[in-house]
Design a protein around this motif. Sequence first.
Motif, PDB file in Angstrom:
ATOM      1  N   PHE A   1       0.882  -1.269   0.031  1.00  0.00           N
ATOM      2  CA  PHE A   1       0.069  -0.043  -0.116  1.00  0.00           C
ATOM      3  C   PHE A   1       0.984   1.226   0.177  1.00  0.00           C
ATOM      4  CE2 PHE A   1      -2.950  -3.240   1.173  1.00  0.00           C
ATOM      5  CZ  PHE A   1      -4.125  -2.996   0.662  1.00  0.00           C
ATOM      6  N   SER A   2       1.971   1.129  -0.670  1.00  0.00           N
ATOM      7  CA  SER A   2       2.939   2.299  -0.770  1.00  0.00           C
ATOM      8  C   SER A   2       1.933   3.555  -1.567  1.00  0.00           C
ATOM      9  CB  SER A   2       4.048   2.068  -1.451  1.00  0.00           C
ATOM     10  OG  SER A   2       4.889   3.501  -1.687  1.00  0.00           O
ATOM     11  N   GLY A   3       2.122   4.780  -1.164  1.00  0.00           N
ATOM     12  CA  GLY A   3       1.302   5.929  -1.739  1.00  0.00           C
ATOM     13  C   GLY A   3       0.009   6.040  -1.267  1.00  0.00           C
ATOM     14  N   TRP A   4      -0.487   5.129  -0.333  1.00  0.00           N
ATOM     15  CA  TRP A   4      -1.928   5.292   0.401  1.00  0.00           C
ATOM     16  C   TRP A   4      -1.721   5.891   1.872  1.00  0.00           C
ATOM     17  CZ3 TRP A   4      -6.585   2.542  -0.506  1.00  0.00           C
ATOM     18  CH2 TRP A   4      -6.884   2.095  -1.904  1.00  0.00           C
ATOM     19  N   GLN A   5      -2.933   6.105   2.279  1.00  0.00           N
ATOM     20  CA  GLN A   5      -2.987   6.453   3.617  1.00  0.00           C
ATOM     21  C   GLN A   5      -3.853   5.545   4.416  1.00  0.00           C
ATOM     22  OE1 GLN A   5      -3.549  10.726   5.101  1.00  0.00           O
ATOM     23  NE2 GLN A   5      -5.413  10.040   5.926  1.00  0.00           N
ATOM     24  N   ALA A   6      -3.461   5.048   5.551  1.00  0.00           N
ATOM     25  CA  ALA A   6      -4.274   4.239   6.420  1.00  0.00           C
ATOM     26  C   ALA A   6      -4.781   4.741   7.774  1.00  0.00           C
ATOM     27  CB  ALA A   6      -3.272   2.857   6.609  1.00  0.00           C
ATOM     28  N   ALA A   7      -5.888   4.447   8.150  1.00  0.00           N
ATOM     29  CA  ALA A   7      -6.475   4.663   9.463  1.00  0.00           C
ATOM     30  C   ALA A   7      -6.854   3.654   9.866  1.00  0.00           C
ATOM     31  CB  ALA A   7      -7.364   6.069   9.207  1.00  0.00           C
ATOM     32  N   ILE A   8      -6.228   3.149  11.112  1.00  0.00           N
ATOM     33  CA  ILE A   8      -6.634   1.832  11.816  1.00  0.00           C
ATOM     34  C   ILE A   8      -7.009   2.314  13.253  1.00  0.00           C
ATOM     35  CG2 ILE A   8      -5.376  -0.236  12.304  1.00  0.00           C
ATOM     36  CD1 ILE A   8      -3.871  -0.261  10.089  1.00  0.00           C
ATOM     37  N   LEU A   9      -8.185   1.578  13.543  1.00  0.00           N
ATOM     38  CA  LEU A   9      -8.582   1.555  14.783  1.00  0.00           C
ATOM     39  C   LEU A   9      -8.191   0.383  15.533  1.00  0.00           C
ATOM     40  CD1 LEU A   9     -10.592   3.505  16.693  1.00  0.00           C
ATOM     41  CD2 LEU A   9     -12.384   1.747  15.945  1.00  0.00           C
ATOM     42  N   ALA A  10      -7.626   0.504  16.836  1.00  0.00           N
ATOM     43  CA  ALA A  10      -7.108  -0.492  17.474  1.00  0.00           C
ATOM     44  C   ALA A  10      -7.546  -0.134  19.091  1.00  0.00           C
ATOM     45  CB  ALA A  10      -5.463  -0.526  17.276  1.00  0.00           C
ATOM     46  N   ALA A  11      -7.876  -1.272  19.628  1.00  0.00           N
ATOM     47  CA  ALA A  11      -7.984  -1.020  20.810  1.00  0.00           C
ATOM     48  C   ALA A  11      -6.808  -0.591  21.624  1.00  0.00           C
ATOM     49  CB  ALA A  11      -8.441  -2.370  21.793  1.00  0.00           C
ATOM     50  N   SER A  12      -6.963   0.197  22.697  1.00  0.00           N
ATOM     51  CA  SER A  12      -5.814   0.861  23.486  1.00  0.00           C
ATOM     52  C   SER A  12      -5.179  -0.368  24.066  1.00  0.00           C
ATOM     53  CB  SER A  12      -6.153   1.914  24.493  1.00  0.00           C
ATOM     54  OG  SER A  12      -6.737   2.987  23.760  1.00  0.00           O
ATOM     55  N   ALA A  13      -5.793  -1.425  24.661  1.00  0.00           N
ATOM     56  CA  ALA A  13      -5.274  -2.546  25.239  1.00  0.00           C
ATOM     57  C   ALA A  13      -4.699  -3.867  24.446  1.00  0.00           C
ATOM     58  CB  ALA A  13      -6.296  -3.247  26.250  1.00  0.00           C
ATOM     59  N   SER A  14      -4.696  -3.389  23.190  1.00  0.00           N
ATOM     60  CA  SER A  14      -4.219  -4.565  22.036  1.00  0.00           C
ATOM     61  C   SER A  14      -2.754  -3.993  21.949  1.00  0.00           C
ATOM     62  CB  SER A  14      -4.968  -4.019  20.729  1.00  0.00           C
ATOM     63  OG  SER A  14      -4.557  -2.970  20.162  1.00  0.00           O
ATOM     64  N   PRO A  15      -2.120  -5.143  21.297  1.00  0.00           N
ATOM     65  CA  PRO A  15      -0.576  -4.730  20.923  1.00  0.00           C
ATOM     66  C   PRO A  15      -0.577  -4.259  19.569  1.00  0.00           C
ATOM     67  CG  PRO A  15      -1.224  -7.112  20.404  1.00  0.00           C
ATOM     68  CD  PRO A  15      -2.590  -6.482  21.215  1.00  0.00           C
ATOM     69  N   TYR A  16      -1.179  -3.024  19.488  1.00  0.00           N
ATOM     70  CA  TYR A  16      -1.022  -2.211  18.241  1.00  0.00           C
ATOM     71  C   TYR A  16       0.311  -1.758  17.795  1.00  0.00           C
ATOM     72  CZ  TYR A  16      -0.673   1.941  21.266  1.00  0.00           C
ATOM     73  OH  TYR A  16      -0.643   2.946  22.322  1.00  0.00           O
ATOM     74  N   LYS A  17       1.366  -1.643  18.591  1.00  0.00           N
ATOM     75  CA  LYS A  17       2.684  -1.462  18.336  1.00  0.00           C
ATOM     76  C   LYS A  17       3.345  -2.476  17.590  1.00  0.00           C
ATOM     77  CE  LYS A  17       3.372   1.912  21.935  1.00  0.00           C
ATOM     78  NZ  LYS A  17       3.996   2.290  23.291  1.00  0.00           N
ATOM     79  N   ALA A  18       2.849  -3.687  17.648  1.00  0.00           N
ATOM     80  CA  ALA A  18       3.362  -4.696  16.547  1.00  0.00           C
ATOM     81  C   ALA A  18       3.141  -4.367  15.328  1.00  0.00           C
ATOM     82  CB  ALA A  18       2.701  -5.860  16.943  1.00  0.00           C
ATOM     83  N   ILE A  19       2.279  -3.349  14.874  1.00  0.00           N
ATOM     84  CA  ILE A  19       2.159  -2.901  13.367  1.00  0.00           C
ATOM     85  C   ILE A  19       3.530  -2.629  12.794  1.00  0.00           C
ATOM     86  CG2 ILE A  19       1.077  -1.353  11.829  1.00  0.00           C
ATOM     87  CD1 ILE A  19      -1.254  -1.393  13.821  1.00  0.00           C
ATOM     88  N   GLY A  20       4.180  -1.960  13.947  1.00  0.00           N
ATOM     89  CA  GLY A  20       5.580  -1.598  13.383  1.00  0.00           C
ATOM     90  C   GLY A  20       5.752  -0.413  12.688  1.00  0.00           C
ATOM     91  N   LEU A  21       4.804   0.333  12.443  1.00  0.00           N
ATOM     92  CA  LEU A  21       4.939   1.659  11.592  1.00  0.00           C
ATOM     93  C   LEU A  21       4.484   2.752  12.526  1.00  0.00           C
ATOM     94  CD1 LEU A  21       2.903   0.540   8.484  1.00  0.00           C
ATOM     95  CD2 LEU A  21       5.455   0.472   8.710  1.00  0.00           C
ATOM     96  N   LYS A  22       5.216   3.971  12.095  1.00  0.00           N
ATOM     97  CA  LYS A  22       5.011   5.134  12.987  1.00  0.00           C
ATOM     98  C   LYS A  22       3.901   5.839  12.626  1.00  0.00           C
ATOM     99  CE  LYS A  22       7.277   9.138  14.916  1.00  0.00           C
ATOM    100  NZ  LYS A  22       8.641   9.946  14.964  1.00  0.00           N
TER     101      LYS A  22
ATOM    102  N   LYS B   1      -7.608   3.510  19.740  1.00  0.00           N
ATOM    103  CA  LYS B   1      -6.616   4.806  19.434  1.00  0.00           C
ATOM    104  C   LYS B   1      -6.897   4.481  17.636  1.00  0.00           C
ATOM    105  CE  LYS B   1      -3.255   4.570  22.874  1.00  0.00           C
ATOM    106  NZ  LYS B   1      -3.187   5.881  23.221  1.00  0.00           N
ATOM    107  N   LEU B   2      -7.188   5.733  16.930  1.00  0.00           N
ATOM    108  CA  LEU B   2      -6.933   5.703  15.428  1.00  0.00           C
ATOM    109  C   LEU B   2      -5.686   6.161  15.115  1.00  0.00           C
ATOM    110  CD1 LEU B   2      -8.773   5.558  13.100  1.00  0.00           C
ATOM    111  CD2 LEU B   2      -9.330   8.120  13.425  1.00  0.00           C
ATOM    112  N   LEU B   3      -5.027   5.194  14.367  1.00  0.00           N
ATOM    113  CA  LEU B   3      -3.759   5.308  14.024  1.00  0.00           C
ATOM    114  C   LEU B   3      -3.777   5.853  12.670  1.00  0.00           C
ATOM    115  CD1 LEU B   3      -2.453   2.013  15.534  1.00  0.00           C
ATOM    116  CD2 LEU B   3      -2.295   4.335  16.650  1.00  0.00           C
ATOM    117  N   ILE B   4      -3.198   6.734  12.226  1.00  0.00           N
ATOM    118  CA  ILE B   4      -3.198   7.420  10.723  1.00  0.00           C
ATOM    119  C   ILE B   4      -1.894   7.430  10.336  1.00  0.00           C
ATOM    120  CG2 ILE B   4      -3.815   9.298   9.603  1.00  0.00           C
ATOM    121  CD1 ILE B   4      -5.766   9.989  11.180  1.00  0.00           C
TER     122      ILE B   4
END
Length: 393
Positions: free
Chosen positions: A335-356, A371-374
């Motif tokens: 998805f290079s060139g895209w924007q992603a907005a991902i809703l993740a539970a705050s208690a989930s291991p969302y940092k495992a996504i590994g993107l800033k 948390k809505l991670l954009i």
Amino acid sequence: MQLIATCPEETKPALVLELEALGASSIVPAYRAVAFEASDALFYELHLKLRTASRILKVIKEVPAKTPEMLRSQVRRIRWGELFDARHGFMVESQGDDADQGGMAPKQIITQVRESIREVFERSQGVAPTVDRAEPKVVVVAHLRHGRCMLSFDTSGKSLHKRGYREQGHPAPLKETLAAAMLIMAGYDGSQPFMDPMCGSGTIAIEAAMIAVRKAPQIHRKKGEFHFEWLKDFDRELWRVTQDRLRAEKLEAPTAPVVASDINATYVAMAKKSALDARVEKYMNFSTGRFQDAEPPATSGILVTNLPYGERIGSSEGDIVQLYQEVGDTLKQKFSGWQAAILAASASPYKAIGLKPKRTIALMNGSIPCKLLIFELYAGTRRAPRVAESPAT
């Protein structure tokens, strides 16, 4: 016309953006609400068009209310018989902020306002409207704060998040107004290709499709379901003209694809049924498959999704971490060139996504802190180093 639109505190910025775009004036954000002014025509339009508001209140009057006697006296001065018909059942709701400081409790406020309204009708017309808590035609809202009471009509009726299309049975439903707020916060305006590769029951994608074809989310409400239709100042002709104008604004087709998929075929079928009920199914592309196998429908666009977690996953913590890592890998690789907005539970291991993320927005999905991670996914986007962490990080 002085109005108030209510919403969750976290999505208030999206509601402000909507009101500004639709032409409301004198916009003043408040706690879990936005005060504003609008013309009669815009008043009707907002009931049909607002995507992130829970309900709309039409201000009647703000009165001093330091004591029950003062509140009762002030409510009696209002000519209620000029505002609604005694034949319509009514009820009073209260939101009181003064009870903790020794002020009136909500139940006391309701009693004072309700009985005062009935007394006014009795005095002026010899008959009082019945109290109807089940299916009232008129709802008076009394909001007490710092010794002053704002009296309003709830003109929306049932909550505006109830679009009438959502299928029951999904273990992790997302409220329609939250889905719309996520799309607005992500910058989606319907002109960009859209994808939700974990669509579940399809709420986010359906809301995106309605934005894409400029469909007013409440255009299919039945006659009499908006409470403003039962007030004496209801302009039936202006209401009809407004409805016709908004129907004419709808596009014949979206200008960019709206794609929804999920690994669970049952959920995809559920999403298609909901989209059909929302009358946008023909504008959408559905498929069954894993997020990891998803192919973007264009070289750029916006991906918005609610990451599955807990009941919807039914897997071990290790499986969830692996899934989130694979989500990050898929975003980076495909998805290079895209924007992603991902809703993740705050208690989930969302940092495992590994993107800033470019932005992180705190939201509530029902009672679940999220948390809505954009993310901005540029060519050469690098993954952050993977680290072991607990679910609470």
